[in-house]
Design a protein around this motif. Sequence first.
Motif, PDB file in Angstrom:
ATOM      1  N   HIS A  12      86.688  37.035  59.419  1.00 39.76           N
ATOM      2  CA  HIS A  12      87.196  37.447  58.103  1.00 39.76           C
ATOM      3  C   HIS A  12      86.133  38.195  57.289  1.00 39.76           C
ATOM      4  O   HIS A  12      86.452  39.119  56.546  1.00 39.76           O
ATOM      5  N   THR A  38      92.637  40.541  65.216  1.00 34.05           N
ATOM      6  CA  THR A  38      92.307  39.132  65.032  1.00 34.05           C
ATOM      7  C   THR A  38      93.448  38.499  64.245  1.00 34.05           C
ATOM      8  O   THR A  38      94.338  39.184  63.756  1.00 34.05           O
ATOM      9  N   THR A  41      93.971  33.620  59.399  1.00 30.05           N
ATOM     10  CA  THR A  41      94.370  32.201  59.451  1.00 30.05           C
ATOM     11  C   THR A  41      95.180  31.789  58.225  1.00 30.05           C
ATOM     12  O   THR A  41      95.957  30.840  58.307  1.00 30.05           O
ATOM     13  N   LEU A  70      80.405  39.788  72.929  1.00 28.87           N
ATOM     14  CA  LEU A  70      79.010  39.359  73.032  1.00 28.87           C
ATOM     15  C   LEU A  70      78.963  38.284  74.116  1.00 28.87           C
ATOM     16  O   LEU A  70      79.772  37.352  74.096  1.00 28.87           O
ATOM     17  N   THR A  96      81.452  35.779  64.629  1.00 27.92           N
ATOM     18  CA  THR A  96      82.259  35.371  65.790  1.00 27.92           C
ATOM     19  C   THR A  96      82.890  33.989  65.590  1.00 27.92           C
ATOM     20  O   THR A  96      83.520  33.458  66.515  1.00 27.92           O
ATOM     21  N   LYS A 108      91.132  27.090  66.979  1.00 30.13           N
ATOM     22  CA  LYS A 108      90.114  28.104  66.736  1.00 30.13           C
ATOM     23  C   LYS A 108      89.301  28.331  68.004  1.00 30.13           C
ATOM     24  O   LYS A 108      88.895  27.363  68.631  1.00 30.13           O
ATOM     25  N   ASP A 235      82.333  30.801  59.461  1.00 33.59           N
ATOM     26  CA  ASP A 235      82.199  29.411  59.932  1.00 33.59           C
ATOM     27  C   ASP A 235      80.903  29.133  60.680  1.00 33.59           C
ATOM     28  O   ASP A 235      80.530  27.980  60.871  1.00 33.59           O
ATOM     29  N   GLY A 242      84.733  27.351  55.050  1.00 35.08           N
ATOM     30  CA  GLY A 242      86.126  27.798  55.079  1.00 35.08           C
ATOM     31  C   GLY A 242      86.316  29.297  54.933  1.00 35.08           C
ATOM     32  O   GLY A 242      85.376  30.075  54.806  1.00 35.08           O
ATOM     33  N   GLY A 243      87.577  29.672  54.991  1.00 27.85           N
ATOM     34  CA  GLY A 243      87.947  31.079  55.054  1.00 27.85           C
ATOM     35  C   GLY A 243      87.613  31.873  53.804  1.00 27.85           C
ATOM     36  O   GLY A 243      87.284  33.054  53.886  1.00 27.85           O
ATOM     37  N   VAL A 244      87.709  31.235  52.637  1.00 26.43           N
ATOM     38  CA  VAL A 244      87.393  31.963  51.405  1.00 26.43           C
ATOM     39  C   VAL A 244      85.914  32.329  51.403  1.00 26.43           C
ATOM     40  O   VAL A 244      85.524  33.455  51.070  1.00 26.43           O
TER      41      VAL A 244
HETATM   42  C1  LIG Z   1      95.573  26.142  60.513  1.00 27.49           C
HETATM   43  C2  LIG Z   1      94.403  26.696  59.730  1.00 27.49           C
HETATM   44  C3  LIG Z   1      94.660  27.188  58.479  1.00 27.49           C
HETATM   45  C4  LIG Z   1      93.604  27.658  57.722  1.00 27.49           C
HETATM   46  N1  LIG Z   1      93.892  28.102  56.483  1.00 27.49           N
HETATM   47  C5  LIG Z   1      92.891  28.484  55.689  1.00 27.49           C
HETATM   48  C6  LIG Z   1      93.171  28.906  54.359  1.00 27.49           C
HETATM   49  O1  LIG Z   1      94.338  28.969  53.936  1.00 27.49           O
HETATM   50  N2  LIG Z   1      92.123  29.238  53.566  1.00 27.49           N
HETATM   51  C7  LIG Z   1      90.840  29.167  54.024  1.00 27.49           C
HETATM   52  O2  LIG Z   1      89.917  29.440  53.256  1.00 27.49           O
HETATM   53  N3  LIG Z   1      90.540  28.806  55.294  1.00 27.49           N
HETATM   54  C8  LIG Z   1      91.522  28.457  56.132  1.00 27.49           C
HETATM   55  N4  LIG Z   1      91.229  28.048  57.391  1.00 27.49           N
HETATM   56  C9  LIG Z   1      89.831  28.122  57.860  1.00 27.49           C
HETATM   57  C10 LIG Z   1      89.559  29.549  58.331  1.00 27.49           C
HETATM   58  O3  LIG Z   1      90.413  29.839  59.386  1.00 27.49           O
HETATM   59  C11 LIG Z   1      88.123  29.774  58.838  1.00 27.49           C
HETATM   60  O4  LIG Z   1      87.217  29.252  57.915  1.00 27.49           O
HETATM   61  C12 LIG Z   1      87.880  31.267  59.034  1.00 27.49           C
HETATM   62  O5  LIG Z   1      88.740  31.768  60.027  1.00 27.49           O
HETATM   63  C13 LIG Z   1      86.453  31.562  59.426  1.00 27.49           C
HETATM   64  O6  LIG Z   1      86.341  32.925  59.650  1.00 27.49           O
HETATM   65  P1  LIG Z   1      85.149  33.543  60.485  1.00 27.49           P
HETATM   66  O7  LIG Z   1      84.842  34.846  59.829  1.00 27.49           O
HETATM   67  O8  LIG Z   1      84.036  32.595  60.656  1.00 27.49           O
HETATM   68  O9  LIG Z   1      85.687  33.859  61.944  1.00 27.49           O
HETATM   69  P2  LIG Z   1      87.051  33.675  62.692  1.00 27.49           P
HETATM   70  O10 LIG Z   1      88.223  33.872  61.805  1.00 27.49           O
HETATM   71  O11 LIG Z   1      86.961  32.429  63.488  1.00 27.49           O
HETATM   72  O12 LIG Z   1      87.019  34.943  63.674  1.00 27.49           O
HETATM   73  C14 LIG Z   1      86.032  35.129  64.658  1.00 27.49           C
HETATM   74  C15 LIG Z   1      86.370  36.363  65.470  1.00 27.49           C
HETATM   75  O13 LIG Z   1      85.316  36.636  66.387  1.00 27.49           O
HETATM   76  C16 LIG Z   1      85.857  36.825  67.686  1.00 27.49           C
HETATM   77  N5  LIG Z   1      84.874  36.380  68.667  1.00 27.49           N
HETATM   78  C17 LIG Z   1      84.564  35.112  69.024  1.00 27.49           C
HETATM   79  N6  LIG Z   1      83.600  35.098  69.962  1.00 27.49           N
HETATM   80  C18 LIG Z   1      83.282  36.398  70.196  1.00 27.49           C
HETATM   81  C19 LIG Z   1      82.341  37.035  71.068  1.00 27.49           C
HETATM   82  N7  LIG Z   1      81.545  36.334  71.882  1.00 27.49           N
HETATM   83  N8  LIG Z   1      82.266  38.395  71.053  1.00 27.49           N
HETATM   84  C20 LIG Z   1      83.060  39.123  70.226  1.00 27.49           C
HETATM   85  N9  LIG Z   1      83.965  38.567  69.384  1.00 27.49           N
HETATM   86  C21 LIG Z   1      84.081  37.220  69.372  1.00 27.49           C
HETATM   87  C22 LIG Z   1      87.134  35.986  67.708  1.00 27.49           C
HETATM   88  O14 LIG Z   1      88.021  36.449  68.683  1.00 27.49           O
HETATM   89  C23 LIG Z   1      87.647  36.214  66.280  1.00 27.49           C
HETATM   90  O15 LIG Z   1      88.386  37.414  66.204  1.00 27.49           O
HETATM   91  C24 LIG Z   1      92.258  27.616  58.210  1.00 27.49           C
HETATM   92  C25 LIG Z   1      92.005  27.150  59.498  1.00 27.49           C
HETATM   93  C26 LIG Z   1      93.066  26.695  60.261  1.00 27.49           C
HETATM   94  C27 LIG Z   1      92.769  26.176  61.632  1.00 27.49           C
END
Ligand SMILES: Cc1cc2nc3c(=O)[nH]c(=O)nc-3n(C[C@H](O)[C@H](O)[C@H](O)COP(=O)(O)OP(=O)(O)OC[C@H]3O[C@@H](n4cnc5c(N)ncnc54)[C@H](O)[C@@H]3O)c2cc1C
Length: 311
Positions: A12, A38, A41, A70, A96, A108, A235, A242-244
């Motif tokens: 995100h 992607t 969520t 990666l 990631t 996840k 994360d 979290g996502g925000v």
């Molecule tokens: C059911 C559910 C509902 C949720 N609702 C909310 C909400 O309403 N509000 C909120 O704040 N949070 C929410 N969350 C939490 C939120 O989903 C996470 O905090 C958020 O997705 C974290 O984002 P991120 O940027 O860390 O990466 P992620 O969203 O986990 O994305 C990581 C990306 O990297 C890619 N990737 C992984 N490994 C590799 C690699 N080796 N090489 C290249 N690419 C790779 C993956 O395919 C993915 O596209 C929810 C979680 C769940 C499970």
Amino acid sequence: MKPHLVLVGLGHGQLEILDRLDELKERYEVSYIGGETTIYTGAFPQVLARETKTATVYLRPGVERVATRLVSLDPVKRIVNTDVGPIPYDTLVLATGAESRGIGFGVKPMTETGLKRILSSRSITVVGGGKAGVELAFACIRTKRHVTLYADEVLPGLPVHIQRHMMRRLVKSGVTLVSQKYEDEPFHDGLVLDAAGVGPVDWWTRAGLAPSGHFIETDRYLRHVVHKEIFITGDMASRLDGGVDAVRSGRHVAAYLLGDRKPFESRTSLNILLTVPRHALLTFGTLAWHGRIPYHVKRWIDSRYMKRFRA
Ligand SMILES: Cc1cc2nc3c(=O)[nH]c(=O)nc-3n(C[C@H](O)[C@H](O)[C@H](O)COP(=O)(O)OP(=O)(O)OC[C@H]3O[C@@H](n4cnc5c(N)ncnc54)[C@H](O)[C@@H]3O)c2cc1C
């Protein structure tokens, strides 16, 4: 020659960084490693509840995509090893994400294939009574034959009257609530969904970014504590939640890379989770409000987000 900025993963936060690609290209040679889509969520429980058709968001056009994945990282030599070979960098942004801890089917990282698998299961057992688990149980019960939720506590951290209210609504909606931890039960119902939180990924330790079993430590600017040319978003970072925060961390890193070098400030996040039809639970710290208005606010936020990152 411009420094080589390598962006890895379509988390995100990365979507926010890529939103400023044109400005970044004036200062850096920018390359991207990761997928072309992607899952947002915020919207995937709505897909499960059949309130919306898709939660897929897309890599924007104009990005130099040099590899898909990666595989490993050598922060001393400043090289990312990928599915197509080694890629050197001067500055690296990691987005990631983290992974479900391994009880049943992990939510996840969420993928379109994963989403289809949940959609095609007639019964679901959700493990975890946090916000994600509760939202998934409410979403799934609208279309599934049986939904069971294993939760030793429902919505920990929220006031007791809200916890009780949500437990009543879950049960009234048809969810079987089991008030205990899931211990690899032999007689679970349908697909077991792991919504018990995320954990660190092995390659972080192999790369020397974090000790085994730990999230990645950063300084106040979201740079790795040792390898300051590596930025950690979402994360993966121990200081983010979290996502925000994932979205905010991306905005912060983009601003930093463009010269605005303020420390990242933690804030209490507003979360809204889907519950019964046309209702949602809004939480802000320990404050909570369940009703129709939070539902409409959520729909508005999510549709605005999806429009920003659609194909
Ligand atoms: C059911 C559910 C509902 C949720 N609702 C909310 C909400 O309403 N509000 C909120 O704040 N949070 C929410 N969350 C939490 C939120 O989903 C996470 O905090 C958020 O997705 C974290 O984002 P991120 O940027 O860390 O990466 P992620 O969203 O986990 O994305 C990581 C990306 O990297 C890619 N990737 C992984 N490994 C590799 C690699 N080796 N090489 C290249 N690419 C790779 C993956 O395919 C993915 O596209 C929810 C979680 C769940 C499970």
